[in-house]
Every structure is written in C-alpha cells, then in structure tokens.
Design a protein around this motif. Structure first.
Motif, PDB file in Angstrom:
ATOM      1  N   GLU A 179       0.746  -1.157   0.078  1.00 25.60           N
ATOM      2  CA  GLU A 179       0.143   0.072  -0.016  1.00 25.60           C
ATOM      3  C   GLU A 179       0.921   1.222  -0.068  1.00 25.60           C
ATOM      4  N   GLN A 180       1.785   1.329   0.939  1.00 18.62           N
ATOM      5  CA  GLN A 180       2.864   2.539   1.078  1.00 18.62           C
ATOM      6  C   GLN A 180       3.547   2.717  -0.197  1.00 18.62           C
ATOM      7  N   ALA A 181       3.853   1.488  -0.990  1.00 23.06           N
ATOM      8  CA  ALA A 181       4.728   1.563  -2.495  1.00 23.06           C
ATOM      9  C   ALA A 181       4.476   2.547  -3.152  1.00 23.06           C
ATOM     10  N   VAL A 182       2.795   2.572  -3.618  1.00 20.33           N
ATOM     11  CA  VAL A 182       2.342   3.609  -4.293  1.00 20.33           C
ATOM     12  C   VAL A 182       2.605   4.931  -4.144  1.00 20.33           C
ATOM     13  N   VAL A 183       2.295   5.139  -3.001  1.00 24.88           N
ATOM     14  CA  VAL A 183       2.604   6.553  -2.283  1.00 24.88           C
ATOM     15  C   VAL A 183       3.906   7.213  -2.739  1.00 24.88           C
ATOM     16  N   PRO A 194       1.082  13.436  18.840  1.00 23.44           N
ATOM     17  CA  PRO A 194       1.074  12.801  17.566  1.00 23.44           C
ATOM     18  C   PRO A 194      -0.467  12.899  16.971  1.00 23.44           C
ATOM     19  N   PRO A 195      -0.331  12.676  15.762  1.00 18.80           N
ATOM     20  CA  PRO A 195      -1.690  12.786  14.934  1.00 18.80           C
ATOM     21  C   PRO A 195      -2.779  11.698  15.132  1.00 18.80           C
ATOM     22  N   GLU A 196      -3.931  12.273  15.036  1.00 19.72           N
ATOM     23  CA  GLU A 196      -5.014  11.143  15.438  1.00 19.72           C
ATOM     24  C   GLU A 196      -5.023  10.145  14.173  1.00 19.72           C
ATOM     25  N   TYR A 197      -5.136   9.008  14.379  1.00 15.95           N
ATOM     26  CA  TYR A 197      -5.233   7.797  13.306  1.00 15.95           C
ATOM     27  C   TYR A 197      -6.422   6.878  13.551  1.00 15.95           C
ATOM     28  N   LEU A 198      -7.356   7.432  14.301  1.00 16.15           N
ATOM     29  CA  LEU A 198      -8.530   6.619  14.617  1.00 16.15           C
ATOM     30  C   LEU A 198      -9.547   7.428  14.382  1.00 16.15           C
ATOM     31  N   ILE A 228      -9.689   3.075  10.646  1.00 17.95           N
ATOM     32  CA  ILE A 228      -8.420   3.907  10.793  1.00 17.95           C
ATOM     33  C   ILE A 228      -8.063   4.749   9.777  1.00 17.95           C
ATOM     34  N   LYS A 229      -7.785   6.110  10.102  1.00 15.13           N
ATOM     35  CA  LYS A 229      -7.526   7.104   9.044  1.00 15.13           C
ATOM     36  C   LYS A 229      -6.453   6.687   8.050  1.00 15.13           C
ATOM     37  N   THR A 230      -6.778   7.189   6.681  1.00 18.75           N
ATOM     38  CA  THR A 230      -5.643   7.105   5.690  1.00 18.75           C
ATOM     39  C   THR A 230      -4.478   7.618   6.037  1.00 18.75           C
ATOM     40  N   ASP A 231      -3.403   6.992   5.504  1.00 21.96           N
ATOM     41  CA  ASP A 231      -1.842   7.281   5.558  1.00 21.96           C
ATOM     42  C   ASP A 231      -1.248   7.060   7.046  1.00 21.96           C
ATOM     43  N   THR A 232      -2.005   6.308   7.826  1.00 23.50           N
ATOM     44  CA  THR A 232      -1.722   5.928   9.024  1.00 23.50           C
ATOM     45  C   THR A 232      -0.556   4.860   9.140  1.00 23.50           C
ATOM     46  N   LYS A 233       0.240   5.041  10.077  1.00 27.40           N
ATOM     47  CA  LYS A 233       1.463   3.911  10.286  1.00 27.40           C
ATOM     48  C   LYS A 233       0.893   3.091  11.608  1.00 27.40           C
TER      49      LYS A 233
END
Length: 608
Positions: A24-28, A246-250, A345-350
């Motif tokens: 998934e991350q590869a495309v970004v 930290p950014p929200e991821y949920l 889960i929000k997009t672009d979260t790790k």
C-alpha cells in the motif's frame, strides 16, 4: 512506476499483513510492488528476476521457516546450485520472530544466509522484528527506510531495469559501497523518526520567536515564576522545539447495540462459530499445586462441529468484565456500555500494527468422539501473573481467567475417571471455532508405532489419541496395533500428575505399552519410579528404543507443550541419541530429524 518484487512467508498472517502494508505504501512513494506469497512459485522467477526483491518472513515452531516457505527453502538448499546462482539479485529482508524462543527470527535468517551463499546481495539491511517487545518497534522504521534504499538502488543502477530489463552486475567494490549507503540510509530513517517537530515551523521562525521572547522576558519575568507551562531565562531564550501531539489515526463512533447475530458476526473469522454449553468442568490438580489445571467438557451434540484426536479449536473470549467497567469509568462512558464501537483507521496512518483484535485462543482437543460421542474436552492451566502497575496485583490470563470464572458453578474436584454426569446447574455457553486441519493426527495405519511426548497440559491431545486407540482395539480385537510410548512429566506426583488413573487404565489394558514419567520436584519413589527430572532426560535414558522405532520401524513421534524450553530440549535430546546410536555427527543427526519432519513423522503442537 519503478517495480520491485515483494514476497512474504507467513504462518499466522503477520508477515502477510506487513507485506500488504508495504504494498500500500509503495504507491505513495512512487513504486509498484509485485506482491506474492513465497509459495506461489508459478507467479515469479528469481532466476530471471531483474527488479529488487523484498522479503518478509516469519518464524514458526522452534525456529523453522513457515509452512508456506518450506518448498522454497528446500529448493534453494539444493547443494548442486552454483555459488553465483543469484548473483544478479539485490534484496532486502525483514524477519519476524520472538526473542522468547532460542532461535530468534531463524526462519528469516535461514533464507537470508542461503541467498547470500548463492551470490545475492543486500540493497537494504536485514531487519529482525521481535514480537516479545512489539514488532512495530522494528517494522515501522524498517519500512520507512525501505523507500530511500529503493530510490538509491534504482538511481545507482541508472534505471537499467526499466529501460532494457537487464540489471547490471555490480562489482564487489560497488556492492560494498551500496551496502554502506543502505546502512547509512537506514540509520538516517531511524533518526528521522526520532526528531520532534511542533507544527512544521522553520528554524528562522523559531529564532524570530525567540528574539521576541528575549525582548519581552525582562518585562514578563516579574509577572510569573517558572512552571511546567512557562519558562524563564535562560530556558525561555533557548532554541527548543516543543514536541507536537501525535496525529490522530482513529475515527471512533458509538452505535446503538446491534442484534445478537449481527454482533456475533462482527467478531467472526472465515471459520464457522458455534455456541456450545459447558456440560462439565473438573479440576485436575490439587489445591496446593503451583498451577491450577482444569478440564472442560463441551456439549457439541446439537451442532455440526466435528473433530478427530490431534485437532485444535479456538475459544472466542471477551475482555475481563471488571477491566472493561474500570476503563468505561475512566473514560466517563458508563452509560454507553451497551453501545457498539465502530473503529476506522484514517488513511496514511502507520499505526495498523498497534491495533490487533482480541485473538481467539487455540486449544488442543483432549478427547475422542468415539470415546465421548457428542462431547469435546480440552485442558488448560489458569494463567496467573503479577502486575506491577500501579501496585502489585495478581492477575489472570484473559481467556483462562474468564473460563475459570465461567465454570465455577459447575466445577468438580478430580473425579474425571468416574464419568459421572455433573450436578445439575445452568450450563454456561462459550463460542468456539474449528481451526484449519493440521497433520497432528494418528497414523492411518494403526500398526505403526508411535512415541508421544507431552509434559503438563501437553498431554491433552494424547489422551484423545489413547481414547481413540482403545475404541479401535475394541472394534478390531484381532487387529495389528503398534507400540505406543508416552513420555509425561510434571512437578509433583501427588499434586499435578494429570490423568493419572486414566493412564494406568490405558497401560493395564495394553492401549499404552510404555509409560515413562518424570517428576521434576519429587524424589523418585513408588511403582512408577521417576529416574529422570524431565521428559528429555527420560528420552535419553531410552534412546536406543526411541531411535529403533523412528529409524528402523518407520515410527512417528509427537511433541506437545511448551515451545520455549521443552520442545527445544526434546529436539536436542533426539539429536543426541540419534548421533550416539547410529554413530554420526550431530549435523547429520539434525538432517535426519529434518527428514522426519518433511515426512510428517516428527510432529509438533507447541506454544509459548
């Protein structure tokens, strides 16, 4: 997009999930990942692969590659392959393991070492993620460092893979340079993750703000004292960055309680789930035993659930009710107790690795459906441990603690052998699910001799084996049945000798031909005198017979129980006795055991 080949070798699904995250991350990052399970050999060809290779490998058992990688490992271990077979290949590998086990990340290490022996070279450092402390501590920085390493690889090869489909063969000097560069890139990526940045302000903005603070400090210093929220010179004049939250991821939403069927479906896997009543529960150990061992009987007569001895199944357990209540109080959500929690889960979260679901707990079937029609038995120790936060408190395992509380109303003392119906009580129900079929089964040919090694609750599947064998011998009194050995061990003969009466019964009637018992905390006494402390010691004492059964009589050996210590010690004991009895080096003995594993004659059902 620049393409790379992404392979994963998984046992329980973790390596696959991480590989999918990389994909998934590869495309970004401007790459295209060609994702395959390593077992899908028809979909890729490493002999002709020109793109960089990324591999994610887990470890199973006591240090083996996962089942999905066995064929691949066997192929690359072929000693006739030339040393430059993979000289064209550039790769990066991420190994998953658990440092609780002796052979940490050994599945990945086996593949990593062999690829290098065949001429392949790293374009990116190997990572070893430890499930004992948290896979994400290595996985996240490893993935973050993968992208600059891939960019550097494509830059240094000048895009030849994309233009002509031919990868230039790197010289030894350039290989060393690439390796050093990838090491530096990996370190830089880890350092980058440790940097704190408030809201992306530039250094000039920080310096400007410091100048303002400096001009105002003489005026303001008299108005307040330093605190956790205010600083006075010289700290207030320093060029410091304040760490950002930290950014929200949920995304979390509460929904009115769903119906029972819909709610249950939300926690299911691909396998069917059965709601079954507990018909009996027996405490197998005395009250002064170090561990409390319970046997639970489930009534499966009104379901389609079926099993054979050696199978396992999953118990779907909830979190502790008291801990859930405590958490709701802390969150001031007591009035929402019956609501359904929707998480996205929000997009672009790790953070995906941080959010595992409450996993079903696997248990071995401890009965035979021939011996107990419509019933299913399983055995477990009630897990207890001290929690030191904030004060030292004795806690119980999530599943075993819940089960122990659930069966308290129907719990009996150790009267298992009487086969009496339990006293009438409201039968609590639990949810169970079958597990994927395995090879931990009796041989189809009953004349094949078998050896069973199961200390403690590791004896569970073997009780099912013996019950099944007893019924088969009743049905075929003139049949040819091979020898059956059992190596059992516990701490104390009078406290935690599980299924003692049943084992004597099987021994008396010839179902069990040899019973070897070890008591690690008792002095040897009585008719079943223990001349060894542990099962591995007893195996060595009877090494000649064990080797004869395995190597000359085509026998099978089954090992069930603790993976961290027992399984390794038993494996080492087998290496010792094979080496001694047939007069070969230990390496050759290890190869012999590996062959037995491949032939499904050395089988393990082990856990941490």
């Amino acid at each position: 997009m620049r393409r790379f080949l992404l392979l994963y070798a998984t046992q329980q699904g973790q390596a696959k999930a991480i590989a999918e995250e990389i994909c998934e991350q590869a495309v970004v990052h401007g790459f295209s990942a060609d994702l395959h399970c390593i077992s899908e050999s028809s979909k890729y060809d490493l002999k002709t692969e020109t793109a960089p290779l990324v591999v994610v490998v887990s470890t199973t058992g006591t240090g083996d590659p996962p089942d999905t990688a066995r064929k691949f490992v066997k192929e690359i271990q072929n000693q006739t392959l030339p040393v430059d077979f993979f000289a064209h290949l550039r790769y990066g590998l991420l190994g998953l393991g658990d440092s609780e086990y002796t052979y940490f990340c050994n599945g990945g290490k086996i593949i990593d070492k062999r690829l290098q022996e065949l001429g392949a070279r790293h374009f990116y450092d190997t990572g070893h993620a430890d499930d004992c402390v948290g896979l994400e501590l290595v996985v996240e920085p490893w993935i973050a460092g993968l992208w600059p390493a891939l960019r550097e690889h494509f830059r240094s090869s000048r895009g030849q893979e994309e233009i002509s489909g031919t990868a230039p063969v790197a010289s030894p000097a350039s290989s060393r340079t690439d390796l050093v560069k990838s090491e530096l890139l990996h370190i830089e990526s880890q350092v980058e993750l440790l940097r704190f940045d408030d809201s992306g302000r530039k250094d000039s903005e920080v310096l400007k703000q410091n100048a303002v603070n400096s001009n105002q400090s003489n005026v303001l210093i008299e108005d307040f004292e330093s605190s956790l929220t205010r600083s006075v010179p010289p700290l207030s004049q320093a060029s410091l960055n304040v760490p950002a939250l930290p950014p929200e991821y949920l995304q979390v939403h509460l929904q009115e309680s769903l119906g029972q069927e819909e709610s249950q479906a939300s926690v299911t896997s691909a396998d069917p789930i059965f709601q079954v009543p507990i018909s009996k529960a027996v405490q197998l150990t005395t009250n002064d035993a170090i561990k409390t061992t319970l046997l639970v009987e489930l009534d499966i007569s009104k379901t389609d659930f079926s099993y054979q001895p050696g199978d396992a199944f999953s118990v779907i357990c909830p979190n502790s009710d008291s801990e859930v209540q405590s958490l709701l109080q802390r969150l001031q959500l007591e009035d929402k107790r019956e609501h359904y929690v929707l998480l996205k889960i929000k997009t672009d979260t790790k953070k995906k690795e941080h959010l595992p679901k409450l996993q079903p707990r696997p248990y071995s079937c401890a009965s035979s459906s021939l011996f107990h029609p419509g019933k299913l038995h399983f055995v477990f120790n009630v897990v207890e441990f001290l929690s030191t936060a904030p004060t030292e408190v004795l806690r119980k395992g999530v599943c075993t603690g819940w089960l122990a509380l659930l069966v308290a109303s129907v719990l009996q003392p150790n009267t298992y052998a009487s086969h009496e119906d339990s006293r009438k009580a409201v039968a609590p129900k639990i949810s169970i699910s079958p597990r994927t079929a395995n090879y931990f089964h009796l041989p189809n040919d009953p004349s094949i001799p078998i050896i069973m090694v199961g200390p403690g609750t590791g004896i569970a599947p073997f009780i099912g084996f013996l019950q099944h064998r007893e019924k088969l011998q009743e049905q075929h009194p003139d049949g040819n049945f091979g020898a059956v050995w059992l190596f059992f061990g516990c701490r104390h003969k009078d406290r935690d000798y599980l299924f003692r009466k049943e084992l004597r019964h099987f021994l008396k009637h010839g179902i069990l031909t040899h019973l070897k018992v070890s008591f690690s905390r008792d002095a040897p006494v009585g008719e079943e005198e223990a001349t060894a402390k542990y099962v591995q010691d007893n195996i060595q004492l009877h090494g000649q017979e064990v080797v004869r059964i395995l190597l000359h009589e085509n026998g099978c050996i089954y090992v069930c129980g603790d993976a961290k210590n027992m399984a390794k010690d038993v494996h080492d004991a087998l290496v010792e006795i094979i080496s001694k009895e047939i007069g070969v080096e230990k390496l050759e003995a290890m190869k012999t055991l590996a062959t037995l594993k491949e032939d499904k004659r050395y089988l393990q059902d082990i856990w941490s």
